[in-house]
Motif scaffolding. Structure first.
Motif: not given
Length: 345
Positions: A265-290
């Motif tokens: 478990i960790h806490v920090g900033e992530v970038t969240i955005g929509e991705i995909g055309i046929i199947k849309k989803d929310l994706v989180m990325s950033g150093d916190t995830m890693n």
């Protein structure tokens, strides 16, 4: 609660709208006194019985429905909803007859049977029920598909443009997955993972965790950053373990294996955005995830079940015996060390 409130509001609007028609439709003519008390009594019945129905569908029978195909699910749920609608209408009729019209119990039951099965009332109501049932089932299915709250964000276009948010991230992973897979074989291991993820997810969602993704035997879940949600994260972890423990006999009987898991478990900033055309989803990325993924991996290296970062631990107040410092730890891919703590819960 959402289903109960929605059904109550829709029923109220339908009922009031029908009362404005002249003459009043036959399916409402059995209620001679259309007063505020009548409407309130009706909607109290609808609210509480709808909530009971929703509990049966969403929680009580959830484990049964996940083992059947979608079309069988739809048919079974439709049957349950029709029965629930009849029960709701029985209580509406019964309480009106006994409380408002002051009839006897036997008269109320006889009157309900006569008006339901010996008049066109039931046929007139079925189209409304079917529309409501289909919408209810679609909303439930979509909510389960995207995880509670995610579909609403997609509909509102909240993350069409990527946004930076501070989130609590938890990575959960099955312990000794390779050994278990070799023992069970591909098909049985798949069933094992499916059951493992199901029971873990129940505990996580109980405390508002948003399932971000499933990757094999791994679950990634998040909460918006706050002290309250930090506590929910800990409670969710405990509840997930309880959910597994309650079903240990089922795992032993079906697979001969007791599942255990580790979590980072960790806490920090992530970038969240929509991705995909046929199947849309929310994706989180950033150093916190890693970083969270590395903390989860450190569970193996440090022989611990649950490890959290100091950043996360600062969000909550744990007693000294509930968290043990592991010191500054060098994580793969990180330039600087990170102080980690083992949870003793």
């Amino acid at each position: 609660m959402i289903v109960a409130v929605s059904w109550t509001v829709i029923d109220s609007l339908f009922y009031i709208f029908r009362l404005t028609e002249q003459p009043i439709p036959s399916k409402y003519s059995l209620f001679q006194k259309h007063t505020t008390e009548t409407i309130l009594l009706r909607e109290v019945n609808v609210f509480f019985l709808s909530m009971l129905m929703a509990y049966v569908l969403i929680f009580f029978m959830k484990n049964f429905f996940r083992k059947t195909s979608l079309w069988i699910n739809m048919i079974l749920k439709a049957c349950i909803l029709i029965i629930a609608a009849l029960v709701i209408n029985f209580f509406i009729h019964f309480t009106y007859s006994t409380v408002i019209a002051k009839h006897t119990v036997s008269y109320a039951i006889e009157s309900f049977y006569r008006n339901t099965f010996e008049t066109p009332w039931l046929i007139q109501k079925i189209p409304e029920w079917i529309i409501l049932f289909i919408l209810t089932q679609l909303i439930i299915e979509i909510n389960e598909k995207y995880s509670p709250g995610v579909f609403v964000d997609i509909m509102l276009g909240k993350y069409v443009q990527p946004k930076d948010e501070k989130r609590i991230i938890m990575f959960i992973d099955l312990k000794d997955s390779t050994t278990i897979a070799e023992k069970l074989g591909h098909k049985e291991y798949f069933k094992f993972i499916r059951d493992f993820i199901y029971y873990i997810s129940i505990g996580l969602m109980e405390y508002g965790g948003r399932i971000y993704q499933y990757v094999g035997d791994e679950i990634v879940v998040s909460w918006p950053d706050s002290r309250r949600n930090a506590k929910k994260c800990i409670y969710a972890l405990i509840e997930a373990r309880k959910s597994l423990n309650k079903n240990l006999h089922s795992f032993l009987r079906n697979y001969g294996v007791v599942p255990e898991f580790k979590a980072g478990i960790h806490v920090g900033e992530v970038t969240i955005g929509e991705i995909g055309i046929i199947k849309k989803d929310l994706v989180m990325s950033g150093d916190t995830m890693n970083t969270t993924a590395r903390i989860r991996t450190a569970c193996n290296e440090l022989n611990q079940k649950f490890i959290v970062s100091k950043d996360f631990l600062d969000q909550i107040k744990l007693k000294n015996w509930q968290a043990e410092s592991l010191g500054p730890i060098e994580l793969k891919g990180k330039n600087s060390s990170l102080e980690l703590f083992a949870l003793k819960i």
